[in-house]
Design an enzyme around this catalytic site. Structure first.
Site, mmCIF file in Angstrom:
data_model
loop_
_atom_site.group_PDB
_atom_site.id
_atom_site.type_symbol
_atom_site.label_atom_id
_atom_site.label_comp_id
_atom_site.label_asym_id
_atom_site.label_seq_id
_atom_site.Cartn_x
_atom_site.Cartn_y
_atom_site.Cartn_z
ATOM 1 N N HIS A 24 35.168 33.906 37.356
ATOM 2 C CA HIS A 24 34.027 34.587 36.742
ATOM 3 C C HIS A 24 33.604 35.777 37.599
ATOM 4 C CE1 HIS A 24 29.520 34.472 35.512
ATOM 5 N NE2 HIS A 24 30.199 35.358 34.794
ATOM 6 N N ASP A 69 32.585 38.682 30.380
ATOM 7 C CA ASP A 69 31.315 38.323 31.013
ATOM 8 C C ASP A 69 30.144 38.708 30.111
ATOM 9 O OD1 ASP A 69 29.208 37.763 32.762
ATOM 10 O OD2 ASP A 69 30.307 38.518 34.503
ATOM 11 N N TYR A 120 37.518 54.719 40.384
ATOM 12 C CA TYR A 120 38.557 54.426 41.378
ATOM 13 C C TYR A 120 38.075 53.396 42.396
ATOM 14 C CZ TYR A 120 41.301 58.500 39.822
ATOM 15 O OH TYR A 120 42.037 59.401 39.096
#
Length: 153
Positions: A24, A69, A120
């Protein structure tokens, strides 16, 4: 290719293993052909090759298995256009396809747009980066794994 029932054939054993190992809050990047996958993966993420695959077909397959999520603002993020591309009015039709696939997977939250270097940096902390053959500009997407409600044990 995976010879198992119900597993989309575009999901390699390496990708299935990564999805299963993620917990998770872990994130996975589906990276376009221009993304610096090998450089980013030197910072820690697992590098998985899916050359020749487009991100929408891979995303559709991943979303069949990966719970997103629900405790965050958005479990999916893309790299926002740089200012010069915004000024040019560059269009990103692939994002509409992502939104459609996310909606089909019961994700009603909008795509988060991250500034290029923020994207990034977040990718460097991902569990894995999947290098694809996607040629669309700004085709990268980050997915955050959620939890499964398995009910009472």
């Amino acid at each position: 290719m995976v010879a198992l029932k119900g597993i989309p054939k575009v999901l390699s054993p390496e990708l299935l293993f990564a999805l299963a190992r993620m917990g998770h809050g872990d994130e996975i990047v589906l990276a376009d052909a221009n993304f610096p996958t090998s450089s980013i993966c030197q910072c820690g993420p697992v590098e998985i090759r899916a050359d020749g695959l487009d991100i929408p077909q891979l995303l559709e397959a991943v979303l069949r298995l990966l719970p997103l999520d629900t405790y965050v603002e958005s479990p999916a993020a893309v790299m926002d256009l740089v200012p010069s591309d915004k000024e040019k009015g560059l269009q990103t039709p692939i994002w509409k396809r992502y939104e459609s696939l996310l909606l089909e997977a019961d994700c009603k939250k909008t795509l988060m747009k991250l500034e290029r270097f923020e994207f990034y940096e977040r990718a460097k902390k991902a569990f894995a980066v999947v290098a694809t053959g996607e040629m669309a500009l700004y085709g990268n997407i980050i997915l955050k794994k959620g939890t499964l409600d398995l009910g009472p044990s």
